[in-house]
Design a protein around this motif. Structure first.
Motif, short mmCIF file in Angstrom:
data_model
loop_
_atom_site.label_atom_id
_atom_site.label_comp_id
_atom_site.label_asym_id
_atom_site.label_seq_id
_atom_site.Cartn_x
_atom_site.Cartn_y
_atom_site.Cartn_z
N PHE B 64 0.85 -1.19 0.00
CA PHE B 64 0.00 0.00 0.00
C PHE B 64 0.89 1.24 0.00
CE2 PHE B 64 -4.27 -1.64 0.96
CZ PHE B 64 -3.96 -2.95 1.28
N LEU B 76 -4.37 6.41 -3.13
CA LEU B 76 -3.88 5.16 -2.52
C LEU B 76 -3.64 4.14 -3.62
CD1 LEU B 76 -3.34 3.63 0.16
CD2 LEU B 76 -5.71 2.84 0.06
N ILE B 78 -2.35 0.30 -4.55
CA ILE B 78 -2.17 -1.01 -3.94
C ILE B 78 -1.58 -1.96 -4.97
CG2 ILE B 78 -3.22 -2.79 -2.51
CD1 ILE B 78 -5.72 -0.94 -2.34
N ASP B 85 -7.35 -7.98 1.15
CA ASP B 85 -7.45 -6.53 0.94
C ASP B 85 -8.89 -6.11 0.68
OD1 ASP B 85 -4.36 -6.61 -1.01
OD2 ASP B 85 -4.67 -6.39 1.16
#
Lengths: 112, 113
Positions: B64, B76, B78, B85
């Motif tokens: 992350f 954000l 990922i 998640d």
């Protein structure tokens, strides 16, 4: 780790009744906040009470804070169907005021 | 006039993929946050930025990575998504410090298959 813990986990009441939920926390705080989350939505801030305050009102909401017991309560008076939501308490520790820590919430269902 | 907005609202993807969630606030706040809410509604802070500087970085896998191009945006990213998640990710903002009320976005429901 979780700072606040709400009680009860779930509450079902009739429209017009009052709803009371409690929050306990572990460390010293500067303030305690209550938030509401409707299903599928983001959290909405309801009220903030500072550590030197004992009681605060906002419309049909009444919040108390007892720093000696490290606990707070949220009272919703004359509940309405629109009050159906999850309610969370949140605290920020003195050491790190950015780090808001939320409890697991109380799910309130108001029956018409 | 959405105060805190997030895109996308829903994200369904396969394990191993890389994805990004974007957040923007038009409140003029100087602090932004990412939270993860699991299936039991437990909300946990992940990151916080104040004036584009990282100030909170919780125990989050380094897959992350937050990025704040300016005070109004906090994204954000990922990498290598895993089943665990899957959650709802909320962006929030506040002014000056966490003592003030936080304004939350509508959330992004991430489902990893």
């Amino acid at each position: 780790s979780q700072q606040g813990e709400e009680d009860p986990q779930a509450l079902s009441i009739q429209e017009g009744e009052n709803a009371t939920m409690n929050c306990s926390y572990k460390t010293s705080i500067n303030n305690l906040q209550w938030y509401r989350q409707n299903s599928g939505r983001g959290l909405v801030h309801l009220i903030l009470i500072r550590s030197n305050e004992r009681e605060k009102h906002s419309g049909r909401l009444r919040v108390t804070l007892d720093t000696s017991k490290k606990s707070s309560s949220l009272l919703i008076t004359a509940s309405r169907a629109a009050d159906t939501a999850s309610y969370f308490c949140a605290t920020a520790p003195l050491a790190n005021d950015y780090k808001l820590s939320f409890g697991a919430g109380t799910t309130v269902t108001v029956r018409a | 006039d959405t105060a805190v907005s997030q895109t996308p609202k829903y994200l369904v993807t396969q394990m191993g993929n890389d994805k990004s969630i974007k957040c923007e606030q038009n409140l003029g706040h100087d602090t932004m946050y990412w939270y993860k809410q699991d299936s039991k509604k437990f909300l946990k802070i992940m990151f916080s930025y104040n004036n584009k500087e990282l100030i909170i970085n919780e125990t989050v896998p380094n897959r992350f990575s937050p990025k704040s191009p300016d005070k109004a945006h906090l994204n954000l990213h990922i990498n290598s998504l895993e089943l665990g998640d899957s959650a709802v990710y909320f962006c929030a903002s506040s002014q000056t410090s966490g003592y003030n009320e936080q304004f939350f976005g509508p959330g992004t429901r991430l489902t990893v298959l």
